[in-house]
Motif scaffolding. Structure first.
Motif, PDB file in Angstrom:
ATOM      1  N   LYS A  46       3.687   5.989  -5.652  1.00 56.43           N
ATOM      2  CA  LYS A  46       3.574   6.092  -7.098  1.00 56.43           C
ATOM      3  C   LYS A  46       2.363   6.943  -7.500  1.00 56.43           C
ATOM      4  CE  LYS A  46       5.983   1.797  -8.094  1.00 56.43           C
ATOM      5  NZ  LYS A  46       5.928   0.464  -8.760  1.00 56.43           N
ATOM      6  N   LYS A  47       1.302   6.887  -6.709  1.00 54.24           N
ATOM      7  CA  LYS A  47       0.139   7.713  -6.983  1.00 54.24           C
ATOM      8  C   LYS A  47       0.461   9.185  -6.792  1.00 54.24           C
ATOM      9  CE  LYS A  47      -4.264   8.306  -7.898  1.00 54.24           C
ATOM     10  NZ  LYS A  47      -4.834   8.002  -9.232  1.00 54.24           N
ATOM     11  N   LYS A  48       1.224   9.502  -5.752  1.00 55.57           N
ATOM     12  CA  LYS A  48       1.594  10.890  -5.494  1.00 55.57           C
ATOM     13  C   LYS A  48       2.535  11.434  -6.553  1.00 55.57           C
ATOM     14  CE  LYS A  48      -0.635  11.586  -1.607  1.00 55.57           C
ATOM     15  NZ  LYS A  48      -1.708  12.592  -1.507  1.00 55.57           N
ATOM     16  N   ARG A  62       0.834  -1.209   0.000  1.00 54.53           N
ATOM     17  CA  ARG A  62       0.000   0.000   0.000  1.00 54.53           C
ATOM     18  C   ARG A  62       0.863   1.251   0.000  1.00 54.53           C
ATOM     19  NH1 ARG A  62      -2.634   2.792   4.405  1.00 54.53           N
ATOM     20  NH2 ARG A  62      -1.716   1.249   5.795  1.00 54.53           N
ATOM     21  N   ARG A 103       2.175   1.915  -3.472  1.00 57.50           N
ATOM     22  CA  ARG A 103       1.113   2.454  -4.337  1.00 57.50           C
ATOM     23  C   ARG A 103       0.852   3.920  -4.039  1.00 57.50           C
ATOM     24  NH1 ARG A 103      -1.331  -2.748  -3.614  1.00 57.50           N
ATOM     25  NH2 ARG A 103      -2.664  -1.950  -1.961  1.00 57.50           N
ATOM     26  N   VAL A 104       0.906   4.293  -2.751  1.00 62.46           N
ATOM     27  CA  VAL A 104       0.706   5.694  -2.374  1.00 62.46           C
ATOM     28  C   VAL A 104       1.832   6.551  -2.965  1.00 62.46           C
ATOM     29  CG1 VAL A 104       0.721   7.315  -0.446  1.00 62.46           C
ATOM     30  CG2 VAL A 104      -0.604   5.203  -0.290  1.00 62.46           C
TER      31      VAL A 104
END
Length: 245
Positions: free
Chosen positions: A243-245, A237, A240-241
């Motif tokens: 890479k999302k940011k 998680r 993913r956070v």
């Protein structure tokens, strides 16, 4: 990065290092701020061509920026976990996942390097990963997204085990300098914690893997496998956070 966070970092860096405070140039106008390099996240040649900031100034600016960030945020974020931190991790993970002595989940991920120079490109490309260069991040993550260990920037042709052998994660343990932070599980006292990993990692005492194929009637092993894989979601998680940011 969110604008309020970026502005907070910019303000802290300017207050810390006078190098970034804008001065008047000989033409009587305000000079270009060196923080433009951080805002755009580009290499030195880009600034030389489009903003008339020469390569030497750009590299000096990057050095000042890195030093300022380490001096400002290093004492709080860029440090090893203290004994108090590790004890809190033990309690937190035992309460959240039911595993006493768990220090976190260990894994690594990759991210494309868009500003990689051509001179080093081949070191950061792997045939089974496409044509674009990428760098690797190894991290130990807790349930609240805290990276208590981060080893970043490894060449792209490395894999899990190679990255682990290069990282400083077990340096203190190997040299005997790691503090003994005891915990108890099933009536047995252990001297140090452990990390949850996936099946590719080597058989080392601090690394705990899952049970691949428990028997259908072995409810304890099935429950362990389920809880362990649930705890492993912490590091996934977090990546993913990022890479999302």
């Amino acid at each position: 990065m969110a604008h309020p966070l970026f502005n907070e970092i910019v303000t802290a860096v300017i207050d810390h290092d006078p190098f970034f405070r804008s001065n008047m140039v000989c033409a009587g106008r305000q000079g270009i701020s060196g923080l433009l390099q951080s805002a755009y996240g580009v290499h030195a040649d880009f600034l030389d061509e489009y903003m008339q900031i020469n390569e030497r100034t750009s590299r000096t600016t990057l050095d000042h920026f890195c030093q300022a960030v380490m001096q400002i945020y290093g004492p709080e974020f860029l440090r090893k976990p203290t004994i108090t931190d590790i004890k809190k991790l033990y309690l937190h993970h035992e309460k959240k996942h039911g595993f006493p002595g768990m220090s976190g989940s260990l894994d690594f991920t990759d991210g494309e390097s868009f500003c990689c120079s051509y001179a080093f490109k081949e070191q950061y490309v792997r045939r089974d990963h496409g044509l674009n260069p990428f760098i690797l991040l190894e991290a130990v993550v807790s349930q609240d997204l805290w990276m208590c260990h981060a080893f970043f920037g490894v060449a792209g042709w490395n894999k899990d085990i190679n990255v682990l052998y290069q990282s400083p994660l077990f340096n203190d343990l190997k040299t005997g300098r790691a503090p003994e932070i005891l915990f108890m599980a099933n009536g047995v006292t252990y001297r140090s914690g452990y990390y949850f990993v996936d099946g590719i990692y080597p058989e080392l005492a601090p690394l705990v893997k899952t049970i691949l194929e428990p028997a259908d009637d072995d409810h304890k092993r099935i429950l362990y496998k389920k809880k362990k894989e649930s705890a492993r979601k912490d590091v996934e998680r977090t990546f993913r956070v990022l890479k999302k940011k």
